[in-house]
Motif scaffolding. Sequence first.
Motif, PDB file in Angstrom:
ATOM      1  N   SER A 235       0.861  -1.189   0.000  1.00  0.00           N
ATOM      2  CA  SER A 235       0.000   0.000   0.000  1.00  0.00           C
ATOM      3  C   SER A 235       0.896   1.237   0.000  1.00  0.00           C
ATOM      4  O   SER A 235       2.077   1.162   0.339  1.00  0.00           O
ATOM      5  CB  SER A 235      -0.903   0.007   1.233  1.00  0.00           C
TER       6      SER A 235
ATOM      7  N   ASP B   5       1.013   3.887   1.897  1.00  0.00           N
ATOM      8  CA  ASP B   5       1.542   4.435   3.150  1.00  0.00           C
ATOM      9  C   ASP B   5       2.145   3.347   4.031  1.00  0.00           C
ATOM     10  O   ASP B   5       2.511   3.602   5.179  1.00  0.00           O
ATOM     11  CB  ASP B   5       0.477   5.232   3.922  1.00  0.00           C
TER      12      ASP B   5
ATOM     13  N   SER C 226       0.641   0.813   5.318  1.00  0.00           N
ATOM     14  CA  SER C 226      -0.303   0.259   6.295  1.00  0.00           C
ATOM     15  C   SER C 226      -1.471  -0.409   5.553  1.00  0.00           C
ATOM     16  O   SER C 226      -1.743  -0.089   4.399  1.00  0.00           O
ATOM     17  CB  SER C 226      -0.830   1.378   7.213  1.00  0.00           C
TER      18      SER C 226
ATOM     19  N   TYR D 293      -8.024   1.732   9.280  1.00  0.00           N
ATOM     20  CA  TYR D 293      -7.604   1.091   8.025  1.00  0.00           C
ATOM     21  C   TYR D 293      -8.615   1.293   6.908  1.00  0.00           C
ATOM     22  O   TYR D 293      -9.054   0.348   6.252  1.00  0.00           O
ATOM     23  CB  TYR D 293      -7.350  -0.399   8.268  1.00  0.00           C
TER      24      TYR D 293
ATOM     25  N   ARG E 182      -8.689   6.726   3.042  1.00  0.00           N
ATOM     26  CA  ARG E 182      -7.643   7.580   3.617  1.00  0.00           C
ATOM     27  C   ARG E 182      -6.657   8.069   2.544  1.00  0.00           C
ATOM     28  O   ARG E 182      -6.000   9.082   2.726  1.00  0.00           O
ATOM     29  CB  ARG E 182      -6.901   6.873   4.752  1.00  0.00           C
ATOM     30  N   PHE E 183      -6.599   7.338   1.445  1.00  0.00           N
ATOM     31  CA  PHE E 183      -5.689   7.760   0.377  1.00  0.00           C
ATOM     32  C   PHE E 183      -6.268   8.960  -0.386  1.00  0.00           C
ATOM     33  O   PHE E 183      -5.555   9.677  -1.066  1.00  0.00           O
ATOM     34  CB  PHE E 183      -5.404   6.583  -0.565  1.00  0.00           C
TER      35      PHE E 183
ATOM     36  N   ARG F 195      -5.649  11.055   5.289  1.00  0.00           N
ATOM     37  CA  ARG F 195      -5.422  10.562   6.667  1.00  0.00           C
ATOM     38  C   ARG F 195      -4.560   9.306   6.626  1.00  0.00           C
ATOM     39  O   ARG F 195      -4.969   8.222   7.050  1.00  0.00           O
ATOM     40  CB  ARG F 195      -6.755  10.252   7.348  1.00  0.00           C
ATOM     41  N   LEU F 196      -3.339   9.460   6.126  1.00  0.00           N
ATOM     42  CA  LEU F 196      -2.462   8.305   5.938  1.00  0.00           C
ATOM     43  C   LEU F 196      -1.876   7.851   7.269  1.00  0.00           C
ATOM     44  O   LEU F 196      -1.746   8.637   8.210  1.00  0.00           O
ATOM     45  CB  LEU F 196      -1.341   8.669   4.967  1.00  0.00           C
TER      46      LEU F 196
ATOM     47  N   ASP G 133       1.400   6.753   8.025  1.00  0.00           N
ATOM     48  CA  ASP G 133       2.659   6.617   7.307  1.00  0.00           C
ATOM     49  C   ASP G 133       3.729   5.953   8.159  1.00  0.00           C
ATOM     50  O   ASP G 133       4.666   6.577   8.610  1.00  0.00           O
ATOM     51  CB  ASP G 133       3.125   7.989   6.825  1.00  0.00           C
TER      52      ASP G 133
END
Length: 421
Positions: free
Chosen positions: A346, A348, A350, A398, A402-403, A407-408, A410
């Motif tokens: 992914s 970030d 996560s 999760y 968020r992408f 709201r990553l 990181d």
Amino acid sequence: MDGKRMRYNALSLVKNALSGNRSWKPAWRDATPKAGYDVVVIGGGGHGLATAYYLAKEHGLTNIAVLEKSWIGSGNAGRNTTIIRSNYLMPGNVPFYELSMKLWEGLEQDLNYNAMVSQRGVLNLYHSDPQRDAYARRGNAMRLNGIDAELLDREQVRAMVPYLDFDSARFPVQGGLLQGRGGTARHDAVVWGYARAADMRGVDIVQGCEVTGIRTDNGRVTGVETTRGLIGAGKVALAVAGNSSRLAAMVGLRLPIESHVLQAFVSEAIKPLVDTVITFGAGHFYVSQSDKGSLVFGGDIDGYNSYAQRGNLPVVEDVCESAMALMPMLGRLRVLRSWGGIMDMSMDGSPIIDTTPVEGLYLNSGWCYGGFKATPASGLCFAHLIARNTPHDAAAAYRLDRFATGRLIDEKGAGAQPNLH
Ligand SMILES: Cc1cc2nc3c(=O)[nH]c(=O)nc-3n(C[C@H](O)[C@H](O)[C@H](O)COP(=O)(O)OP(=O)(O)OC[C@H]3O[C@@H](n4cnc5c(N)ncnc54)[C@H](O)[C@@H]3O)c2cc1C
């Protein structure tokens, strides 16, 4: 149906030992797919099987199938280097991975299966002052969250693992961050244990059944097309790791996931030497020792997109160079085997456990190098989402969107070696 399965207890062990081991029964049924299910889980890796198990155990759903295109555990679940830990920094990840660690600690009792969970410690080495500071920060975050962490100086590390090259001119070892509760678990046994426990609760595990299409009607899933025919489904759950983007594309979804190869290696067996997990802080190398005596080690991804479960020589060279820099004695050891798996990287670093724009279609993906340790919590939280349509508290961060929202989580910014699984 139950009479056909093996039940493990002291009496059955003794009976089998005395009768020439001729009456062991299969650990789970090889199911033939039915016309339809309440939930179809695609992917018979650790995550898919754990999801089915917790759907049955925690939510009372039993009309479930796990569809696996090959044999269960043939993907990353059976290809990883078996490391488990919860030494994360970012708020979204910390509670999730600690939940997973707690589930590991009770897993064998829960499944009545020996998954060889071994809390032998995970030691991340540091080789510079900034790297020490990064590990101190991570260790503090862990301790603030009630997770064990210990920052060791050079002499404490030397007392633990004296065979490292502490005085290497380029990368002298200055110390390490230790999570004593981290360690390893036997990956195949984890798959088999979840498969058996899910099967005991009525889940159909269907091997040799590739999903080739996902059927929808008016924006809602209705079933899956497979190499063994059409199977109806009230809900469909994707747990296909490196193949996530392929499966999502079947309903026109484009994921923030890239598939990359990650390789691993085992050496010939040697006497007990490495009794913990060690990660090199100055290059791509980490190592542990299996119960059979082989050193198990790996490094970084190959660095180009691929769906092939095999890697290339430049990474082999890179891993061996790093191994020699940290443990020069390894130069005398022969590599027995190496292999590759497809990582769902992914953007970030996560994971994603979420609903999708298609009603009734759920997504579990983005595990990068680290999904094995997540297996129990991933299954538990994904099952919660599928059964209740709301995220489990531990996996609430999760989200797929968020992408888009920024709201990553990181985790790649955390510590000097986020690349190490
Ligand atoms: C070399 C290597 C080392 C690693 N080391 C570690 C480690 O030390 N610690 C750690 O935490 N993590 C590690 N990982 C990562 C970890 O293995 C993965 O993140 C995790 O296993 C992914 O979840 P899974 O077990 O469900 O995936 P998988 O086992 O890959 O399961 C997905 C399954 O979906 C099936 N599938 C795909 N497409 C279809 C289809 N169309 N129809 C039906 N079935 C389909 C596949 O055959 C596969 O069996 C490592 C990975 C690799 C490759």
